[in-house]
Design a protein around this motif. Structure first.
Motif, PDB file in Angstrom:
ATOM      1  N   TYR A  29       6.322  36.849  61.934  1.00  0.00           N
ATOM      2  CA  TYR A  29       7.253  36.433  60.887  1.00  0.00           C
ATOM      3  C   TYR A  29       8.066  37.980  60.425  1.00  0.00           C
ATOM      4  CZ  TYR A  29       5.137  31.974  60.440  1.00  0.00           C
ATOM      5  OH  TYR A  29       4.546  30.856  60.783  1.00  0.00           O
ATOM      6  N   ALA A  30       7.189  38.701  60.191  1.00  0.00           N
ATOM      7  CA  ALA A  30       7.910  40.055  59.619  1.00  0.00           C
ATOM      8  C   ALA A  30       8.696  40.703  60.751  1.00  0.00           C
ATOM      9  CB  ALA A  30       6.554  41.115  59.138  1.00  0.00           C
ATOM     10  N   ARG A  31       8.511  40.609  61.999  1.00  0.00           N
ATOM     11  CA  ARG A  31       9.158  41.204  62.889  1.00  0.00           C
ATOM     12  C   ARG A  31      10.402  40.533  63.149  1.00  0.00           C
ATOM     13  NH1 ARG A  31       4.991  42.238  66.556  1.00  0.00           N
ATOM     14  NH2 ARG A  31       5.490  40.202  67.457  1.00  0.00           N
ATOM     15  N   THR A  32      10.667  39.256  63.150  1.00  0.00           N
ATOM     16  CA  THR A  32      11.857  38.466  63.326  1.00  0.00           C
ATOM     17  C   THR A  32      12.848  38.850  62.322  1.00  0.00           C
ATOM     18  OG1 THR A  32      10.373  36.743  64.125  1.00  0.00           O
ATOM     19  CG2 THR A  32      12.733  36.182  64.087  1.00  0.00           C
ATOM     20  N   PRO A  33      14.023  39.112  62.879  1.00  0.00           N
ATOM     21  CA  PRO A  33      14.837  39.566  61.927  1.00  0.00           C
ATOM     22  C   PRO A  33      15.701  38.445  61.147  1.00  0.00           C
ATOM     23  CG  PRO A  33      15.996  39.485  64.235  1.00  0.00           C
ATOM     24  CD  PRO A  33      14.452  39.285  64.273  1.00  0.00           C
ATOM     25  N   ALA A  34      16.107  38.529  59.821  1.00  0.00           N
ATOM     26  CA  ALA A  34      16.763  37.477  59.302  1.00  0.00           C
ATOM     27  C   ALA A  34      18.212  38.014  59.269  1.00  0.00           C
ATOM     28  CB  ALA A  34      16.283  37.324  57.858  1.00  0.00           C
ATOM     29  N   PRO A  35      19.020  37.630  60.052  1.00  0.00           N
ATOM     30  CA  PRO A  35      20.447  38.284  60.496  1.00  0.00           C
ATOM     31  C   PRO A  35      21.354  38.036  59.271  1.00  0.00           C
ATOM     32  CG  PRO A  35      19.948  36.297  61.697  1.00  0.00           C
ATOM     33  CD  PRO A  35      18.804  36.541  61.202  1.00  0.00           C
TER      34      PRO A  35
ATOM     35  N   LYS B  62      13.197  33.878  68.206  1.00  0.00           N
ATOM     36  CA  LYS B  62      12.996  35.216  68.059  1.00  0.00           C
ATOM     37  C   LYS B  62      14.145  36.203  67.366  1.00  0.00           C
ATOM     38  CE  LYS B  62      10.466  36.316  72.230  1.00  0.00           C
ATOM     39  NZ  LYS B  62      10.776  35.743  73.360  1.00  0.00           N
ATOM     40  N   THR B  63      15.180  35.392  67.042  1.00  0.00           N
ATOM     41  CA  THR B  63      16.092  36.424  66.438  1.00  0.00           C
ATOM     42  C   THR B  63      16.735  35.713  64.879  1.00  0.00           C
ATOM     43  OG1 THR B  63      17.839  34.952  67.526  1.00  0.00           O
ATOM     44  CG2 THR B  63      17.307  36.989  68.585  1.00  0.00           C
ATOM     45  N   ASN B  64      16.050  34.656  64.647  1.00  0.00           N
ATOM     46  CA  ASN B  64      16.210  33.986  63.269  1.00  0.00           C
ATOM     47  C   ASN B  64      14.928  33.513  62.470  1.00  0.00           C
ATOM     48  OD1 ASN B  64      17.099  32.542  61.182  1.00  0.00           O
ATOM     49  ND2 ASN B  64      18.300  31.062  62.300  1.00  0.00           N
ATOM     50  N   ARG B  65      14.539  34.337  61.600  1.00  0.00           N
ATOM     51  CA  ARG B  65      13.265  34.383  60.879  1.00  0.00           C
ATOM     52  C   ARG B  65      13.211  33.074  60.347  1.00  0.00           C
ATOM     53  NH1 ARG B  65      12.232  38.398  56.521  1.00  0.00           N
ATOM     54  NH2 ARG B  65      12.004  39.971  58.320  1.00  0.00           N
ATOM     55  N   ALA B  66      14.510  32.532  59.710  1.00  0.00           N
ATOM     56  CA  ALA B  66      14.375  31.463  59.011  1.00  0.00           C
ATOM     57  C   ALA B  66      13.936  30.241  60.115  1.00  0.00           C
ATOM     58  CB  ALA B  66      15.729  31.009  58.386  1.00  0.00           C
ATOM     59  N   LEU B  67      14.654  30.111  60.978  1.00  0.00           N
ATOM     60  CA  LEU B  67      14.083  29.168  61.985  1.00  0.00           C
ATOM     61  C   LEU B  67      12.596  29.153  62.234  1.00  0.00           C
ATOM     62  CD1 LEU B  67      15.119  26.712  63.836  1.00  0.00           C
ATOM     63  CD2 LEU B  67      15.299  28.382  65.689  1.00  0.00           C
ATOM     64  N   GLN B  68      11.883  30.365  62.762  1.00  0.00           N
ATOM     65  CA  GLN B  68      10.659  30.380  62.996  1.00  0.00           C
ATOM     66  C   GLN B  68       9.838  30.084  61.827  1.00  0.00           C
ATOM     67  OE1 GLN B  68       8.741  31.534  66.057  1.00  0.00           O
ATOM     68  NE2 GLN B  68       7.628  30.434  64.777  1.00  0.00           N
ATOM     69  N   VAL B  69      10.042  30.535  60.609  1.00  0.00           N
ATOM     70  CA  VAL B  69       9.293  30.013  59.641  1.00  0.00           C
ATOM     71  C   VAL B  69       9.364  28.715  59.136  1.00  0.00           C
ATOM     72  CG1 VAL B  69       9.041  30.658  57.028  1.00  0.00           C
ATOM     73  CG2 VAL B  69       9.274  32.564  58.466  1.00  0.00           C
ATOM     74  N   PHE B  70      10.605  27.990  59.221  1.00  0.00           N
ATOM     75  CA  PHE B  70      10.718  26.655  59.054  1.00  0.00           C
ATOM     76  C   PHE B  70      10.016  25.881  59.998  1.00  0.00           C
ATOM     77  CE2 PHE B  70      15.025  27.669  56.708  1.00  0.00           C
ATOM     78  CZ  PHE B  70      14.509  28.285  55.393  1.00  0.00           C
ATOM     79  N   MET B  71      10.320  26.090  61.088  1.00  0.00           N
ATOM     80  CA  MET B  71       9.465  25.505  62.237  1.00  0.00           C
ATOM     81  C   MET B  71       7.870  25.123  61.772  1.00  0.00           C
ATOM     82  SD  MET B  71      11.260  24.176  64.600  1.00  0.00           S
ATOM     83  CE  MET B  71      12.553  23.500  63.236  1.00  0.00           C
ATOM     84  N   ASP B  72       7.478  26.258  61.414  1.00  0.00           N
ATOM     85  CA  ASP B  72       5.933  26.251  61.336  1.00  0.00           C
ATOM     86  C   ASP B  72       5.451  25.828  59.950  1.00  0.00           C
ATOM     87  OD1 ASP B  72       5.257  27.569  63.700  1.00  0.00           O
ATOM     88  OD2 ASP B  72       5.136  29.570  62.758  1.00  0.00           O
ATOM     89  N   SER B  73       6.334  25.813  58.822  1.00  0.00           N
ATOM     90  CA  SER B  73       5.698  25.796  57.508  1.00  0.00           C
ATOM     91  C   SER B  73       5.939  24.614  57.066  1.00  0.00           C
ATOM     92  CB  SER B  73       6.689  26.513  56.618  1.00  0.00           C
ATOM     93  OG  SER B  73       6.504  27.828  57.032  1.00  0.00           O
ATOM     94  N   CYS B  74       6.383  23.386  57.430  1.00  0.00           N
ATOM     95  CA  CYS B  74       6.436  21.969  56.904  1.00  0.00           C
ATOM     96  C   CYS B  74       5.376  21.326  56.778  1.00  0.00           C
ATOM     97  CB  CYS B  74       7.589  21.061  57.626  1.00  0.00           C
ATOM     98  SG  CYS B  74       7.879  19.478  56.849  1.00  0.00           S
ATOM     99  N   VAL B  75       4.881  20.816  55.670  1.00  0.00           N
ATOM    100  CA  VAL B  75       3.452  20.447  55.586  1.00  0.00           C
ATOM    101  C   VAL B  75       3.558  18.626  55.404  1.00  0.00           C
ATOM    102  CG1 VAL B  75       2.519  22.081  54.491  1.00  0.00           C
ATOM    103  CG2 VAL B  75       3.356  20.474  53.080  1.00  0.00           C
ATOM    104  N   LYS B  76       4.968  17.957  55.585  1.00  0.00           N
ATOM    105  CA  LYS B  76       5.078  16.869  55.475  1.00  0.00           C
ATOM    106  C   LYS B  76       4.979  16.265  53.893  1.00  0.00           C
ATOM    107  CE  LYS B  76       6.248  17.508  59.775  1.00  0.00           C
ATOM    108  NZ  LYS B  76       6.030  16.999  61.150  1.00  0.00           N
ATOM    109  N   CYS B  77       5.313  16.867  53.160  1.00  0.00           N
ATOM    110  CA  CYS B  77       4.719  16.521  51.729  1.00  0.00           C
ATOM    111  C   CYS B  77       5.698  15.381  51.180  1.00  0.00           C
ATOM    112  CB  CYS B  77       5.004  17.484  50.482  1.00  0.00           C
ATOM    113  SG  CYS B  77       6.424  18.303  50.288  1.00  0.00           S
ATOM    114  N   GLY B  78       6.863  15.283  51.762  1.00  0.00           N
ATOM    115  CA  GLY B  78       7.699  14.218  51.458  1.00  0.00           C
ATOM    116  C   GLY B  78       8.816  14.472  50.193  1.00  0.00           C
ATOM    117  N   ALA B  79       8.741  15.798  49.744  1.00  0.00           N
ATOM    118  CA  ALA B  79       9.831  15.958  48.790  1.00  0.00           C
ATOM    119  C   ALA B  79      11.066  15.915  48.872  1.00  0.00           C
ATOM    120  CB  ALA B  79       9.548  17.610  48.055  1.00  0.00           C
ATOM    121  N   CYS B  80      11.455  16.226  50.120  1.00  0.00           N
ATOM    122  CA  CYS B  80      12.902  16.051  50.826  1.00  0.00           C
ATOM    123  C   CYS B  80      13.370  14.511  51.102  1.00  0.00           C
ATOM    124  CB  CYS B  80      12.878  17.055  51.826  1.00  0.00           C
ATOM    125  SG  CYS B  80      12.217  16.626  53.237  1.00  0.00           S
TER     126      CYS B  80
END
Lengths: 250, 496, 110
Positions: A29-35, B62-80
């Motif tokens: 997470y830390a390494r991946t850039p937030a472009p 590998k090039t978009n932290r948002a995508l990587q974090v969002f793919m992993d983080s959802c707990v299916k809580c239903g808020a959305c």
């Protein structure tokens, strides 16, 4: 002795997987850039403001509160209770036990009930609310079962079938010094410990990654100052020498 | 023409019971080779499309932290689950943000996580198949990238990011959307979404000068490509073409005239919108953004101001500095870029321009917060300025202003139903149904406060509402530009 | 979906807009209108002819405002407004009239 060795190994392996797995994930997470700048606005315009925003998210579940009061209530109840219970458990690992850990013991004991109620509430919603049932996969139910199992076996030992807790403490403090002390073989204890070890193993590969993930979420941790401060990141498309737009004419 | 039923307006936002698959038929026209090539995308699916798609997903992770974090983080809580206007309007459970995300997350888990590799059924992991690709194409073109779900997610997961990534993957394998890609091609070739060439733009602007002269007796100019002007105005090409957009453009011109500040439009950058955002293509987004830098340098301006355009303002405010900066050649006293509402608001505050509110007394006005202005940008110095400043401008221009219900405005605002590359006739059913929450909120203020007009600061919102209002029993001309109110109220010299 | 007029078949895009602008002829416009269940009278033709002239010169359809002004000049000021144009072309003057005139569909946020 067999049980002691087995659980000693189990906890060494589980701890290793937990720490290495989680560490690798966090590093990723830390390494991946937030472009690009993508805070969900209105967003704080200073670093300090972001700390406050993240604080309200992590400690109070601010966004969830806005979204749905029931999920917030059960989720908040579960997480606060879990935190108290975890802190209470420090007494089984630390010698001497710090005063504050002693002081929270009674809260920690009752927190276990809150944890069960919170988990039961979340599970009930997962089963009975059509929308949440639709988005649930088997692993979502299993995760709740696992956590509930841990809470209930713990409660069972506190109130129904007591275990030799000082022996348990000797076992764990021994593990931390790489010494083997006998673990009591009470089935409820073994089940409790087995479920906890499973949770540690699953953690780095599952949705439990939401715990580190929230801190890396660009929509929550970015400062809203793109006009004031040019945001750049080391990604190919950004640093590549650009062709002028006109060259796309042909 | 309509082969669907317009939903009934509601008193408050109602959460519908699920109707599985009722919108699976909704999908926009697929792009063709001729529209794909100028963007650097293949024209059709190749034999190895699955490998290409999975590799592209890996690259994005590998090039978009948002995508990587969002793919992993959802707990299916239903808020959305009850937050998306397309879900509320269509009842299709795949339009619940988490269910939409899961179309990509399932594939992510299958190819990029251990449990998904070994226990796919357990964790909802899915193989990438043609059927999955069809679902992607359908449901990732039922997300307007409005970010409403991201407000409520406890981890800030933004479905817009996931939609953009999936559209980027689909383009990489040759399954693009005709509407967005044809338009981007026109921007590269001609300079704007419409394909409006310089001579036509010049003729249109001359016509507007005549019209304003006829109406007010004053020579208000609409300058094009004038070197040495103080301000470059970049506005959506819809402002040159469509109603009610063009009345907003007239408003900008009158404001510049009254303030005595020289300005110019550019035929090179005759478009504010950046559809590269919609398709998640950073390369194309950057290329489109560079036109603005080039125009500013070429014309030697000191400031850049953007016209009323929602997604354009997101790209301008949040990304322009990154994509086409630094802008150290511009006057450092002003933010780069500025929004036309910031500009007008400042002039009103300082008393440089005078507005006669009574000229809008025949209107009772409400304001639609455009999604990407609300949740992906800011105006002024304060967080939330994007809500305050347009309202201050409206209130300075008219006496009767009434907000819609608080849960439907500000950061909770509902998308118009046509954002994010969905403003196309082949998605009419989706657009009408997705407008339901906004239309219901509008009806409420119409009944309570006899509101006659809804003002907006987004070209897409304006076009979408012109088209959709009649489906719900309103008039198409009840949607107006904020600067149309300014235009009608502003006191110009000869009238004083 | 190709369209037939005067015994010949013409290529169109997914939405029925003529693929090749040079194929256009008045019969084609009539055939397109018929497919939509509409008959073209002289007022329609005024609009269609103006669109074609404008396109010839500028390679784009005129802005709605330019169109209404031109129609107002030709047919009288009471007809120089978009309401009138919408009466003639209920699906929108820019889109429906462009189609009959053989022009490409206006794209963008319109």
């Amino acid at each position: 002795m067999f049980v002691t060795v087995l659980f000693a190994l189990l906890f060494y392996v589980a701890t290793a997987i937990f720490l290495v797995g989680l560490g690798m994930r966090i590093a990723r997470y830390a390494r991946t850039p937030a472009p690009l700048k993508i805070p969900t606005t209105p967003a704080p315009t200073t670093r300090g403001g972001v700390v406050v925003r993240m604080g309200t998210e992590v400690l109070l579940f601010n966004s969830l509160f806005k979204a749905n009061k029931w999920i917030w209530l059960f989720g908040f109840m579960f997480h606060v209770a879990l935190a108290l219970v975890l802190l209470r458990h420090l007494r089984y690992f630390l010698d001497p036990v710090p005063t504050w850990v002693v002081l929270i013991q009674p809260f920690g004991m009752y927190a276990a009930f809150a944890m069960v109620i919170g988990l039961a509430g979340l599970w009930a919603r997962r089963v009975f609310v059509e929308r949440i049932r639709y988005i649930s996969s088997p692993s979502d139910h299993l995760m709740l079962a696992l956590l509930l199992g841990i809470a209930l076996t713990g409660l069972g030992m506190t109130y129904l079938w007591h275990t030799d807790i000082s022996a348990v403490k000797l076992f764990f403090t021994g593990l931390m010094r790489f010494e083997l002390n006998p673990l009591p073989t009470q089935p409820l204890l073994l089940l409790h410990l087995f479920l906890v070890a499973s949770l540690m193993v699953i953690f780095p590969f599952s949705k439990l990654l939401h715990a580190p993930g929230v801190f890396f979420s660009p929509t929550r941790n970015q400062v809203d100052n793109p006009r004031e401060k040019r945001h750049v990141a080391n990604v190919k498309w950004m640093i590549a020498v650009e062709k002028p737009a006109a060259s796309a004419d042909q | 023409m309509a082969n669907f039923e317009t939903p009934e307006l509601q008193e408050t936002v109602e959460i519908p019971a699920l109707k599985k698959g009722v919108m699976s038929h909704s999908r926009p026209f697929v792009s063709k080779e001729q529209f794909q090539a100028p963007l650097g995308f293949p024209g059709e699916l190749a034999d190895d499309w699955k490998d290409v798609a999975i590799a592209k997903l890996g690259e994005l992770l590998k090039t978009n932290r948002a995508l990587q974090v969002f793919m992993d983080s959802c707990v299916k809580c239903g808020a959305c689950t009850d937050k998306c206007h397309y879900f509320l309007g269509t009842s299709d459970p795949r339009n619940m943000p988490v269910a939409r995300q899961d179309l990509l997350r399932g594939v992510y888990r299958r190819y990029y996580t251990l449990p998904g590799k070994y226990f796919p059924k357990l964790v909802g992991a899915t193989d990438l198949t043609e059927e999955v690709m069809d679902q992607w194409y359908s449901y990732f073109h039922q997300c307007s990238e409005c970010r409403r779900c991201s407000v409520y997610c406890p981890y800030g997961i933004d479905t817009a990011e996931i939609t953009m990534a999936t559209r980027d993957i689909m383009n990489a394998v040759g399954k693009g959307q005709k509407y967005s890609n044809e338009i981007i091609g026109k921007v590269f070739k001609i300079g704007n979404n419409l394909g409006l060439p310089q001579p036509a733009l010049e003729d249109t602007l001359l016509g507007l000068e005549e019209d304003v002269k006829d109406e007010t007796g004053i020579d208000v100019r609409f300058p094009l490509d004038e070197k040495g002007a103080e301000v470059l105005v970049v506005t959506p090409s819809a402002d040159f073409f469509a109603e009610p957009h063009i009345d907003g453009l007239i408003g900008y011109a009158k404001v510049f005239h009254a303030a005595g500040i020289s300005w110019t439009l550019s035929s090179h950058a005759s478009e504010a919108a950046n559809f590269g955002l919609f398709i998640g293509s950073n390369e194309n987004m950057k290329k489109i953004a560079m036109r603005i830098r080039e125009a500013a340098l070429d014309l030697g301006v000191k400031r850049i101001i953007f016209g009323e355009c929602g997604h354009a303002w997101r790209v301008a405010y949040s990304y322009l500095n990154t994509l086409a900066g630094p802008f150290d050649f511009l006057d450092p006293r002003y933010p780069v870029p500025q929004h036309i509402c910031e500009f007008t608001h400042d002039l009103i505050q300082r008393g440089v321009i005078t507005l006669d509110k009574s000229r809008n007394d025949h209107r009772r006005v409400t304001f639609h917060d455009s999604c990407n202005v609300a949740r992906a940008s800011r105006m002024g110095d304060m967080p939330g300025g994007q809500f305050v400043i347009p309202r201050e401008v409206i209130k300075a221009a008219c006496n009767h202003f009434y907000d819609m219900a608080p849960e439907t405005i500000g950061e909770a605002t509902f998308c118009c139903g046509g954002g994010g590359g969905l403003l196309t006739d082949d998605l009419m059913e989706l657009r009408v149904k997705g407008a339901l929450p906004r239309m219901s909120a509008l009806k409420q203020v119409v009944e309570e406060h006899e509101v006659t007009h809804m003002a907006a600061i987004c070209a897409i919102c304006k076009s979408q509402f012109s088209k959709v209002l009649p489906y719900y029993g309103f008039q198409m001309d009840q949607i107006i530009s904020v600067h149309q109110l300014v235009s009608d109220a502003i006191v110009l010299d000869a009238q004083q | 979906m190709p369209i037939e007029a005067g015994g010949k078949t013409y290529e169109t895009d997914e939405e029925g807009y003529l693929a090749d602008l040079n194929d256009w002829n008045p019969d084609l416009a009539t055939a397109m209108a018929k497919a939509d269940g509409a008959d073209l009278d002289e007022n329609h033709w005024e609009v269609i002819n103006f669109l074609r002239e404008y396109y010839e010169e500028y390679q784009i359809a005129p802005a709605v405002r330019v169109l209404t002004k031109a129609i107002g000049k030709k047919l009288g000021p009471e007809k120089g407004n978009s309401k009138y144009l919408y009466e003639l072309f209920p699906y929108g003057p820019a889109k429906q009239a462009c189609k009959y005139a053989g022009l490409p569909k206006p794209t963008g946020c319109v």
